[in-house]
Design a protein around this motif. Structure first.
Motif, PDB file in Angstrom:
ATOM      1  N   HIS A 119      -6.191  14.487   9.994  1.00  0.00           N
ATOM      2  CA  HIS A 119      -7.137  13.644   9.109  1.00  0.00           C
ATOM      3  C   HIS A 119      -6.656  13.107   7.977  1.00  0.00           C
ATOM      4  O   HIS A 119      -7.391  13.373   6.760  1.00  0.00           O
ATOM      5  N   HIS A 120      -5.361  12.942   7.413  1.00  0.00           N
ATOM      6  CA  HIS A 120      -4.932  12.214   6.365  1.00  0.00           C
ATOM      7  C   HIS A 120      -5.032  13.435   5.403  1.00  0.00           C
ATOM      8  O   HIS A 120      -4.954  13.175   3.991  1.00  0.00           O
ATOM      9  N   SER A 121      -4.692  14.667   5.919  1.00  0.00           N
ATOM     10  CA  SER A 121      -4.838  15.756   5.171  1.00  0.00           C
ATOM     11  C   SER A 121      -3.680  16.901   5.406  1.00  0.00           C
ATOM     12  O   SER A 121      -3.282  16.905   6.584  1.00  0.00           O
ATOM     13  N   LEU A 122      -3.033  17.820   4.465  1.00  0.00           N
ATOM     14  CA  LEU A 122      -2.191  18.620   5.012  1.00  0.00           C
ATOM     15  C   LEU A 122      -2.867  20.224   4.408  1.00  0.00           C
ATOM     16  O   LEU A 122      -3.156  20.249   3.146  1.00  0.00           O
ATOM     17  N   SER A 142      -5.605  22.837   0.361  1.00  0.00           N
ATOM     18  CA  SER A 142      -5.846  21.521   1.415  1.00  0.00           C
ATOM     19  C   SER A 142      -5.617  20.207   0.488  1.00  0.00           C
ATOM     20  O   SER A 142      -6.232  20.108  -0.677  1.00  0.00           O
ATOM     21  N   HIS A 143      -4.510  19.645   0.832  1.00  0.00           N
ATOM     22  CA  HIS A 143      -4.091  18.437  -0.122  1.00  0.00           C
ATOM     23  C   HIS A 143      -4.310  17.168   0.535  1.00  0.00           C
ATOM     24  O   HIS A 143      -4.007  16.932   2.124  1.00  0.00           O
ATOM     25  N   ILE A 182      -0.574  13.040  -2.518  1.00  0.00           N
ATOM     26  CA  ILE A 182       0.626  13.507  -2.512  1.00  0.00           C
ATOM     27  C   ILE A 182       1.416  12.215  -2.526  1.00  0.00           C
ATOM     28  O   ILE A 182       2.501  12.174  -3.296  1.00  0.00           O
ATOM     29  N   LEU A 183       1.213  11.199  -1.600  1.00  0.00           N
ATOM     30  CA  LEU A 183       2.090  10.076  -1.618  1.00  0.00           C
ATOM     31  C   LEU A 183       1.874   8.984  -2.942  1.00  0.00           C
ATOM     32  O   LEU A 183       2.686   8.340  -2.931  1.00  0.00           O
ATOM     33  N   GLY A 184       0.580   9.217  -3.404  1.00  0.00           N
ATOM     34  CA  GLY A 184       0.504   8.121  -4.432  1.00  0.00           C
ATOM     35  C   GLY A 184       0.062   6.821  -3.874  1.00  0.00           C
ATOM     36  O   GLY A 184      -0.085   5.663  -4.200  1.00  0.00           O
ATOM     37  N   GLN A 185      -0.369   6.742  -2.688  1.00  0.00           N
ATOM     38  CA  GLN A 185      -0.703   5.402  -1.593  1.00  0.00           C
ATOM     39  C   GLN A 185      -1.559   6.030  -0.612  1.00  0.00           C
ATOM     40  O   GLN A 185      -1.430   7.189  -0.330  1.00  0.00           O
ATOM     41  N   ARG A 186      -2.282   5.146   0.118  1.00  0.00           N
ATOM     42  CA  ARG A 186      -2.990   5.408   1.376  1.00  0.00           C
ATOM     43  C   ARG A 186      -1.950   5.587   2.605  1.00  0.00           C
ATOM     44  O   ARG A 186      -0.697   4.867   2.618  1.00  0.00           O
ATOM     45  N   LEU A 214       4.946  20.013  -4.386  1.00  0.00           N
ATOM     46  CA  LEU A 214       4.300  18.836  -3.775  1.00  0.00           C
ATOM     47  C   LEU A 214       4.920  17.609  -4.079  1.00  0.00           C
ATOM     48  O   LEU A 214       4.222  16.404  -4.273  1.00  0.00           O
ATOM     49  N   GLN A 215       6.103  17.825  -4.581  1.00  0.00           N
ATOM     50  CA  GLN A 215       6.691  16.552  -4.994  1.00  0.00           C
ATOM     51  C   GLN A 215       7.369  15.716  -3.695  1.00  0.00           C
ATOM     52  O   GLN A 215       7.882  16.461  -2.896  1.00  0.00           O
ATOM     53  N   CYS A 216       7.118  14.653  -3.357  1.00  0.00           N
ATOM     54  CA  CYS A 216       7.330  13.931  -2.202  1.00  0.00           C
ATOM     55  C   CYS A 216       8.511  12.515  -2.697  1.00  0.00           C
ATOM     56  O   CYS A 216       7.888  11.796  -3.477  1.00  0.00           O
ATOM     57  N   THR A 217       9.282  12.511  -1.716  1.00  0.00           N
ATOM     58  CA  THR A 217      10.223  11.385  -1.946  1.00  0.00           C
ATOM     59  C   THR A 217      10.368  10.514  -0.478  1.00  0.00           C
ATOM     60  O   THR A 217      10.591  11.191   0.531  1.00  0.00           O
ATOM     61  N   LYS A 218      10.392   9.544  -0.761  1.00  0.00           N
ATOM     62  CA  LYS A 218      10.715   8.532   0.486  1.00  0.00           C
ATOM     63  C   LYS A 218      11.984   8.245   0.874  1.00  0.00           C
ATOM     64  O   LYS A 218      12.723   8.050  -0.302  1.00  0.00           O
TER      65      LYS A 218
END
Length: 373
Positions: free
Chosen positions: A283-286, A306-307, A312-316, A348-352
């Motif tokens: 449900h859009h959470s980690l 709960s994140h 985390i992504l900076g976007q939907r 919680l750094q996220c890289t695409k």
């Protein structure tokens, strides 16, 4: 009385390098643990190359950088080129450099990566291979036929350094570092789970240990997670649970999952502060769960954090799936909206990384790459 003037080097004049090898080695040890660092430094001069190629320096460099960088991941679909680097030039590792040292790739299944090594299994040949990709060195180990036959099927495994339980141990090559391999499987009637260990020190397999399961188990598709000196796997079947294989006592046990873990995509991870943990994507959470000792010395699951994926992504975000995880450096791979993301769970750094519509398991690979010299 005449004052002596202090001579200063002219602006832009080259600074003399220290004459003491120990001082220079200390400077070189502070190079970042990226794949290009030591190879490029070794090209400066013969003296630098002599110091960098010294086995003692290599061990010291690995000891200083205990958290190796994630240099890429191996796709679960084993083929001639199944490695993808996540680094930019000059640290990018070409896929062909990590080509599998085996003839028929289609018959092999990758079980996971740990401590700089990759574990593969060939059920037809009843053989495992422990592989060191930077050097190309590998070890073949025959699996006793009674471990995998009409009555039993090996579904997964894990490789680890023999001294993994020692926090001061520095992982190295086959010549300096013994290893262990654990395999886990299911009986043909789907009512029992079994496991055993191979030791490179003795060159022998342990006896099989087995335990009855409280629900039907079909297989183990996720790689195992190492917590301390215990391995954990999550099975696929008509129920939910985690199988615990204690490498000290060679015993198997079944652990219940928190109820929320049954509603989403779950993966066994290291908990905050150490210990057994669980990441649940739903449900859009980690959600990050940890196994804690509560009242009367009873262990229970506790929701630690709960994140929201949007933060985390900076976007939907839309559909999300966990693709892989490494307990070496606590990094997780996620598939979100046809894109692969790399998530460092500590920061919680996220890289695409890149876009793809394919969803398959991936095995993150972290190591100190010092073999290009």
């Amino acid at each position: 009385m005449t004052r002596r003037r202090r001579t200063c080097p002219r602006p832009g004049a080259p600074v003399a390098l220290p004459d003491d090898d120990d001082i220079l080695s200390e400077i070189l040890l502070r190079l970042p643990p990226q794949p290009s660092s030591l190879p490029r430094a070794s090209l400066v001069c013969k003296r630098w190359r002599r110091l960098i190629t010294n086995p003692h320096f290599r061990r010291s460099f690995r000891a200083r950088h205990r958290n190796p960088p994630l240099i890429g991941f191996f796709n679960d679909l084993v083929r001639s080129s199944f490695f993808s680097s996540v680094l930019d030039p000059p640290d990018l590792i070409p896929a062909e450099r990590f080509s599998l040292p085996l003839r028929d790739n289609k018959q092999w299944k990758i079980f996971g990566c740990r401590h700089g090594r990759v574990l593969l299994y060939n059920r037809e040949q009843k053989e495992i291979v422990v592989w060191d990709p930077p050097t190309g060195d590998h070890r073949r180990v025959a699996v006793p036929p009674e471990f995998d036959n009409e009555e039993r099927t090996i579904w997964n495994g894990a490789v680890l350094c023999a001294a993994a339980a020692d926090p001061s141990h520095v992982h190295g090559s086959f010549s300096s570092c013994l290893f262990k391999v654990a395999v886990v499987g299911v009986t043909s009637d789907n009512t029992q789970v079994f496991a055993c260990i191979y030791s490179s020190e003795t060159g022998k397999w342990s006896d099989l240990v087995a335990t009855a399961v409280p629900f039907v188990v079909y297989c183990f598709s996720h790689p195992g997670t190492l917590v301390g000196n215990t391995l954990y796997w999550m099975p696929l079947g008509r129920g939910y649970g985690i199988f615990e294989f204690d490498l000290n006592t060679h015993s198997l046990a079944v652990i219940d999952l928190p109820s929320d873990a049954m509603k989403g995509n779950s993966w066994i991870v290291l908990a905050e502060g150490g210990g057994l943990g669980l990441a649940v994507l739903s449900h859009h959470s980690l959600q990050m769960w940890g196994r804690k000792v509560c009242s009367e010395d009873v262990e229970n699951w506790v929701l630690q954090k709960s994140h929201q994926l949007q933060k985390i992504l900076g976007q939907r975000s839309g559909a999300a799936v966990i693709l892989g995880y490494t307990d070496d450096i606590h990094v997780m791979l996620l598939w979100i909206d046809a894109r692969i993301w790399m998530l460092q769970l500590d920061s919680l750094q996220c890289t695409k990384l890149w876009e793809t519509r394919d969803i398959c398991w991936n095995h993150p690979y972290a190591t100190i790459y010092d073999s290009g010299i």
